[in-house]
Design an enzyme around this catalytic site. Structure first.
Site, PDB file in Angstrom:
ATOM      1  N   GLU A  45       7.142 -13.670 -12.290  1.00  0.00           N
ATOM      2  CA  GLU A  45       6.469 -12.549 -11.634  1.00  0.00           C
ATOM      3  C   GLU A  45       5.773 -11.598 -12.589  1.00  0.00           C
ATOM      4  O   GLU A  45       4.753 -11.025 -12.238  1.00  0.00           O
ATOM      5  CB  GLU A  45       7.431 -11.820 -10.670  1.00  0.00           C
ATOM      6  CG  GLU A  45       8.194 -10.649 -11.200  1.00  0.00           C
ATOM      7  CD  GLU A  45       9.036  -9.936 -10.143  1.00  0.00           C
ATOM      8  OE1 GLU A  45      10.246  -9.847 -10.353  1.00  0.00           O
ATOM      9  OE2 GLU A  45       8.497  -9.439  -9.143  1.00  0.00           O
TER      10      GLU A  45
ATOM     11  N   HIS B  65      17.279 -35.263 -11.204  1.00  0.00           N
ATOM     12  CA  HIS B  65      16.742 -35.886  -9.985  1.00  0.00           C
ATOM     13  C   HIS B  65      15.258 -35.573  -9.809  1.00  0.00           C
ATOM     14  O   HIS B  65      14.775 -35.477  -8.690  1.00  0.00           O
ATOM     15  CB  HIS B  65      17.549 -35.429  -8.765  1.00  0.00           C
ATOM     16  CG  HIS B  65      18.981 -35.854  -8.859  1.00  0.00           C
ATOM     17  ND1 HIS B  65      19.422 -37.090  -8.444  1.00  0.00           N
ATOM     18  CD2 HIS B  65      20.070 -35.228  -9.380  1.00  0.00           C
ATOM     19  CE1 HIS B  65      20.723 -37.195  -8.681  1.00  0.00           C
ATOM     20  NE2 HIS B  65      21.132 -36.083  -9.252  1.00  0.00           N
TER      21      HIS B  65
ATOM     22  N   LYS C 201      11.972 -13.381 -12.714  1.00  0.00           N
ATOM     23  CA  LYS C 201      11.422 -12.333 -13.588  1.00  0.00           C
ATOM     24  C   LYS C 201      10.288 -12.909 -14.436  1.00  0.00           C
ATOM     25  O   LYS C 201       9.247 -12.293 -14.583  1.00  0.00           O
ATOM     26  CB  LYS C 201      12.495 -11.785 -14.538  1.00  0.00           C
ATOM     27  CG  LYS C 201      13.594 -10.931 -13.974  1.00  0.00           C
ATOM     28  CD  LYS C 201      13.181  -9.625 -13.382  1.00  0.00           C
ATOM     29  CE  LYS C 201      12.806  -9.801 -11.960  1.00  0.00           C
ATOM     30  NZ  LYS C 201      13.693  -9.327 -10.941  1.00  0.00           N
TER      31      LYS C 201
ATOM     32  N   CYS D  18       0.857  -1.186   0.000  1.00  0.00           N
ATOM     33  CA  CYS D  18       0.000   0.000   0.000  1.00  0.00           C
ATOM     34  C   CYS D  18       0.896   1.240   0.000  1.00  0.00           C
ATOM     35  O   CYS D  18       1.990   1.226   0.542  1.00  0.00           O
ATOM     36  CB  CYS D  18      -0.933   0.103   1.198  1.00  0.00           C
ATOM     37  SG  CYS D  18      -2.088  -1.246   1.352  1.00  0.00           S
TER      38      CYS D  18
ATOM     39  N   LYS E  19       5.804  -3.536  -4.881  1.00  0.00           N
ATOM     40  CA  LYS E  19       7.246  -3.307  -4.978  1.00  0.00           C
ATOM     41  C   LYS E  19       7.947  -3.605  -3.658  1.00  0.00           C
ATOM     42  O   LYS E  19       8.969  -4.271  -3.629  1.00  0.00           O
ATOM     43  CB  LYS E  19       7.491  -1.860  -5.397  1.00  0.00           C
ATOM     44  CG  LYS E  19       8.954  -1.475  -5.497  1.00  0.00           C
ATOM     45  CD  LYS E  19       9.541  -2.004  -6.759  1.00  0.00           C
ATOM     46  CE  LYS E  19      11.001  -1.644  -6.933  1.00  0.00           C
ATOM     47  NZ  LYS E  19      11.649  -2.576  -7.883  1.00  0.00           N
TER      48      LYS E  19
ATOM     49  N   GLU F 258      17.288 -15.691 -10.832  1.00  0.00           N
ATOM     50  CA  GLU F 258      16.753 -14.350 -11.073  1.00  0.00           C
ATOM     51  C   GLU F 258      15.962 -14.312 -12.390  1.00  0.00           C
ATOM     52  O   GLU F 258      14.895 -13.693 -12.473  1.00  0.00           O
ATOM     53  CB  GLU F 258      17.908 -13.336 -11.069  1.00  0.00           C
ATOM     54  CG  GLU F 258      17.555 -11.908 -11.440  1.00  0.00           C
ATOM     55  CD  GLU F 258      16.542 -11.253 -10.515  1.00  0.00           C
ATOM     56  OE1 GLU F 258      16.147 -11.838  -9.492  1.00  0.00           O
ATOM     57  OE2 GLU F 258      16.111 -10.137 -10.848  1.00  0.00           O
TER      58      GLU F 258
ATOM     59  N   ARG G  98       3.206   0.176  -5.382  1.00  0.00           N
ATOM     60  CA  ARG G  98       3.145  -0.463  -4.060  1.00  0.00           C
ATOM     61  C   ARG G  98       1.852  -1.261  -3.849  1.00  0.00           C
ATOM     62  O   ARG G  98       1.686  -1.922  -2.835  1.00  0.00           O
ATOM     63  CB  ARG G  98       3.251   0.604  -2.968  1.00  0.00           C
ATOM     64  CG  ARG G  98       4.540   1.392  -3.027  1.00  0.00           C
ATOM     65  CD  ARG G  98       4.544   2.458  -1.969  1.00  0.00           C
ATOM     66  NE  ARG G  98       4.589   1.877  -0.662  1.00  0.00           N
ATOM     67  CZ  ARG G  98       5.695   1.582   0.006  1.00  0.00           C
ATOM     68  NH1 ARG G  98       6.855   1.839  -0.540  1.00  0.00           N
ATOM     69  NH2 ARG G  98       5.646   1.052   1.202  1.00  0.00           N
TER      70      ARG G  98
ATOM     71  N   ASN H  74      -1.033   2.017   5.744  1.00  0.00           N
ATOM     72  CA  ASN H  74      -0.255   0.918   5.165  1.00  0.00           C
ATOM     73  C   ASN H  74       0.209   0.051   6.315  1.00  0.00           C
ATOM     74  O   ASN H  74       0.885   0.539   7.217  1.00  0.00           O
ATOM     75  CB  ASN H  74       0.942   1.494   4.391  1.00  0.00           C
ATOM     76  CG  ASN H  74       1.975   0.437   4.042  1.00  0.00           C
ATOM     77  OD1 ASN H  74       1.633  -0.729   3.876  1.00  0.00           O
ATOM     78  ND2 ASN H  74       3.218   0.840   3.927  1.00  0.00           N
ATOM     79  N   GLY H  75      -0.155  -1.231   6.297  1.00  0.00           N
ATOM     80  CA  GLY H  75       0.268  -2.125   7.377  1.00  0.00           C
ATOM     81  C   GLY H  75      -0.905  -2.961   7.835  1.00  0.00           C
ATOM     82  O   GLY H  75      -1.901  -3.121   7.112  1.00  0.00           O
TER      83      GLY H  75
ATOM     84  N   TRP I 148      -2.898  -2.504  -1.594  1.00  0.00           N
ATOM     85  CA  TRP I 148      -2.612  -3.920  -1.836  1.00  0.00           C
ATOM     86  C   TRP I 148      -3.383  -4.640  -0.743  1.00  0.00           C
ATOM     87  O   TRP I 148      -3.028  -4.563   0.435  1.00  0.00           O
ATOM     88  CB  TRP I 148      -1.109  -4.175  -1.721  1.00  0.00           C
ATOM     89  CG  TRP I 148      -0.712  -5.552  -2.136  1.00  0.00           C
ATOM     90  CD1 TRP I 148      -0.424  -5.982  -3.399  1.00  0.00           C
ATOM     91  CD2 TRP I 148      -0.543  -6.688  -1.280  1.00  0.00           C
ATOM     92  NE1 TRP I 148      -0.099  -7.314  -3.381  1.00  0.00           N
ATOM     93  CE2 TRP I 148      -0.161  -7.779  -2.096  1.00  0.00           C
ATOM     94  CE3 TRP I 148      -0.681  -6.904   0.089  1.00  0.00           C
ATOM     95  CZ2 TRP I 148       0.085  -9.045  -1.586  1.00  0.00           C
ATOM     96  CZ3 TRP I 148      -0.431  -8.176   0.596  1.00  0.00           C
ATOM     97  CH2 TRP I 148      -0.053  -9.226  -0.243  1.00  0.00           C
TER      98      TRP I 148
HETATM   99  O1  M6R Z   1      13.529  -3.958  -1.604  1.00  0.00           O
HETATM  100  P1  M6R Z   1      14.095  -5.338  -1.524  1.00  0.00           P
HETATM  101  O2  M6R Z   1      15.299  -5.518  -2.358  1.00  0.00           O
HETATM  102  O3  M6R Z   1      14.350  -5.798  -0.121  1.00  0.00           O
HETATM  103  O4  M6R Z   1      12.973  -6.282  -2.113  1.00  0.00           O
HETATM  104  C1  M6R Z   1      13.114  -7.674  -2.059  1.00  0.00           C
HETATM  105  C2  M6R Z   1      12.120  -8.390  -2.944  1.00  0.00           C
HETATM  106  O5  M6R Z   1      10.815  -8.115  -2.539  1.00  0.00           O
HETATM  107  C3  M6R Z   1      12.266  -7.974  -4.412  1.00  0.00           C
HETATM  108  O6  M6R Z   1      13.566  -8.167  -4.871  1.00  0.00           O
HETATM  109  C4  M6R Z   1      11.310  -8.795  -5.280  1.00  0.00           C
HETATM  110  O7  M6R Z   1      11.693 -10.133  -5.292  1.00  0.00           O
HETATM  111  C5  M6R Z   1      11.286  -8.211  -6.700  1.00  0.00           C
HETATM  112  N1  M6R Z   1       9.962  -7.792  -7.047  1.00  0.00           N
HETATM  113  C6  M6R Z   1      11.691  -9.177  -7.734  1.00  0.00           C
HETATM  114  O8  M6R Z   1      11.693  -8.588  -9.000  1.00  0.00           O
END
Ligand code: M6R
Length: 601
Positions: free
Chosen positions: A482, A498, A479, A2, A596, A475, A29, A102-103, A76
């Site tokens: 997500e 395996h 990507k 949020c 984010k 990674e 967010r 937010n929270g 969110w």
């Molecule tokens: O702000 P941060 O680097 O701590 O965030 C960690 C993860 O939430 C962040 O890297 C997330 O996995 C990304 N959306 C991936 O693209």
């Protein structure tokens, strides 16, 4: 998750448009719903609904609404479905108070029952609404809005960043922070509060990051902060943020993610130019003197941390990699004489903050690697190394991964220097990295786009590698899942036999990362195994290497050393995920169910 925003100005303006712009910046967010509350002479005007900011704002004519004080929220969803009723702001029975949050207010159920028993009528299923009714309850008993706000705060438990307007005090925005991020933007003729820095840059680059337990209010000309009933002196806490407002705009690109992929050469150049040799040296000494070393992070930051953890083996340092949310499993190890490297772009990820707090409680020294000046992680660590990637708005981390890898490679080199290793080739490679990444984009963007047209029909994909190529494979797969919602899994290539290989059949995409030349032969055996099952084999390979001839599709990247290659070899995988998402009609900047910065555990 949020995003919240609140502003109070000395004179009336089209505040609805100003709030809409703030929401557009905060939208990464959370984008389940959006809403604003504006103080007007007739009381508080609330406009909110499910949907993205642009839709909600044009549906309710945000841009035409005038006023001098208001709050805004992009959601969110945690408690309650994303619909109009559950959208923030939330108000009390009489509609004189509006709250954005937010929270999670953990004890909201008991507070809600108590307030219902006193006759309050709740409209939403959210935890947030209790705060508006609590304030109302205390105002009914004769307290001023400021007193009622403080009293209400004393009743709630949990994580919160709050901004509240009350029509009885039309020129104030009350705020509070506990665990969820909140900063004050200091202006001339206005003051504001916001969840993050990019949102305030349109108005000011002077910010005060709030600390847990702080609360207060802003007026157009003053800022009051308290902690535990005691006034906090904030005069020396103003930070000048070195980012421009333009950096947080899309600048002609279709999506922030694409812009941020293309910004990587500059982000790397700034990060490398900003390396502080003395600080690196101090941290390297800390690591070498540590009894145990931990590398902790979440998501992409964890994978960047893995490159460092694996790289340290070269110097016989057995660092323990910890996914932030799993820290409690390792808690028994934490001890004085241990050092943790905590990696987080935002510096606000709650899992990482919790892990760091648990470590520090047991005497572990923490080194933060973060992109955000004065973030919670930066403030709560013993030493800080900053990446200088600029603001990253796209939910998918891109330039922050490559800059984290580069910074950690520089730290790795510093450790090597102290133990007498020849690190000159790596330092030369680091200087070339921005150009290599530029080339990686130039060479591969067209082919990523073309291959995406093929991959969009795939339900799943494997990303295989070995050794230092594994963080890149992980990674790349992250990507893809997500933003394109294609089920993508990364495995050490040998491990694929395996179990995972059982899924492989004709045309199943398998992407191999050849960033570590010492493991090329073994990886080629795994390519052959997949081809025997008619998989669609794709490779990210060193430019000019004949390994490319063994694969159906190839992305070529100029070759540095295996550690630095992590920053360059990931680039085609970022582009592939981006173009697959676009080909599937997804919005890569706002993938479903994600935000984010993850500020709830
Ligand atoms: O702000 P941060 O680097 O701590 O965030 C960690 C993860 O939430 C962040 O890297 C997330 O996995 C990304 N959306 C991936 O693209």
């Amino acid at each position: 998750m949020c995003g919240i925003f609140g502003i109070t100005l000395s004179s009336e303006t089209t505040i609805g448009a100003l709030l809409r712009r703030a929401l557009e910046r905060l939208e990464y967010r959370g984008y389940d719903s959006a809403g604003i509350a504006i103080v007007t002479p007739q009381g508080i005007l609330i406009r909110k609904d499910a949907g993205k900011v642009a839709e909600v704002s044009s549906r309710y004519g945000f841009d035409q609404i005038r006023g001098a004080t208001g709050v805004a929220h992009t959601r969110w969803a945690t408690h309650g479905k994303p619909n109009q009723i559950n959208a923030h702001p939330h108000s009390d029975c009489s509609g004189t108070i509006a709250v954005v949050h937010n929270g999670i207010i953990e004890n909201y159920e008991e507070l809600k029952s108590e307030l219902i028993a006193k006759g309050h009528v709740f409209k939403s299923e959210t935890d947030t609404e209790v705060f508006a009714h609590l304030m109302e309850e205390y105002e009914r008993s004769g307290l001023t809005p400021w007193e009622a706000f403080k009293r209400a705060l004393s009743r709630i438990r949990g994580a919160y960043a709050l901004a509240v307007v009350d029509s009885r005090e039309p020129n104030k925005v009350f705020f509070a922070r506990n665990l969820s991020p909140l900063i004050i933007g200091v202006g001339d003729g206005f003051n504001l509060v916001a969840s993050d820095i990019p949102t305030v840059l349109e108005h000011t680059n002077r910010v005060i990051p709030l600390r847990d337990g702080e609360y207060g209010y802003i007026t157009p000309s003053s800022i009051v902060v308290e902690h535990d009933g005691v006034a906090v002196d904030i005069s020396d806490r103003v930070q000048l943020i070195p980012w421009s407002a333009d950096q947080a705009l899309r600048g002609g690109y279709q999506h922030f993610m694409l812009k941020e992929i293309h910004e990587q050469p500059e982000a790397l150049a700034s990060t490398i130019a900003g390396l502080e040799p003395r600080r690196l040296s101090e941290v390297a000494e800390m690591l070498l003197n540590a009894k145990r070393v931990y590398v902790v992070g979440a998501g992409t930051s964890y994978y960047a941390g893995l490159t460092f953890q694996l790289g340290l083996i070269e110097y016989r340092i057995a660092a323990i990699p910890i996914i932030s949310s799993e820290y409690s499993t390792y808690e028994g190890l934490f001890d004085v004489d241990d050092v943790a490297v905590a990696v987080s772009q935002s510096g606000e990820t709650i899992d990482t903050i919790r892990a760091v707090r648990a470590m520090r409680e047991r005497g572990v020294k923490v080194v933060a690697v973060t992109n955000v000046v004065a973030s919670t992680l930066a403030r709560e660590s013993d030493a800080v190394l900053y990446t200088r990637a600029g603001p990253e708005i796209g939910v998918a981390a891109t330039k922050t991964f490559t800059t984290q890898v580069a910074l950690l490679a520089a730290l790795h080199a510093q450790v090597g220097r102290i133990v007498g290793a020849d690190v000159e080739p790596r330092m030369q490679g680091l200087k070339r990295l921005p150009e290599v990444v530029r080339k990686a984009i130039e060479l591969n963007e067209g082919s990523a786009k073309a291959l995406a047209e093929r991959l969009k029909a795939s339900a799943s994909a494997y990303y295989l590698s070995r050794g230092l190529g594994m963080p890149v494979a992980l990674e790349g797969a992250l990507k893809m899942k997500e933003i394109a919602y294609v089920h993508a899994e990364a495995y050490p290539a040998g491990e694929s036999k395996h179990g995972p290989i059982a899924l492989v059949e004709s045309k199943f995409p398998v992407i191999f990362v050849f960033s570590d030349p010492s493991l090329k032969e073994k990886l080629l055996n795994n390519v052959a195994e997949m081809q025997a099952r008619e998989a669609l084999t794709i490779g990210v390979v060193p430019r000019g290497d004949d390994v490319g001839k063994k694969l159906k599709y190839v992305f070529e990247v100029p070759h540095l050393d295996p550690l630095l290659n992590s920053a360059a070899f990931v680039v085609p995988l970022q582009l592939l995920a981006y173009y697959t998402a676009v080909a599937l009609g997804r919005d890569p900047d706002k993938p479903r169910n994600l935000a984010k910065t993850v500020t709830v555990e």
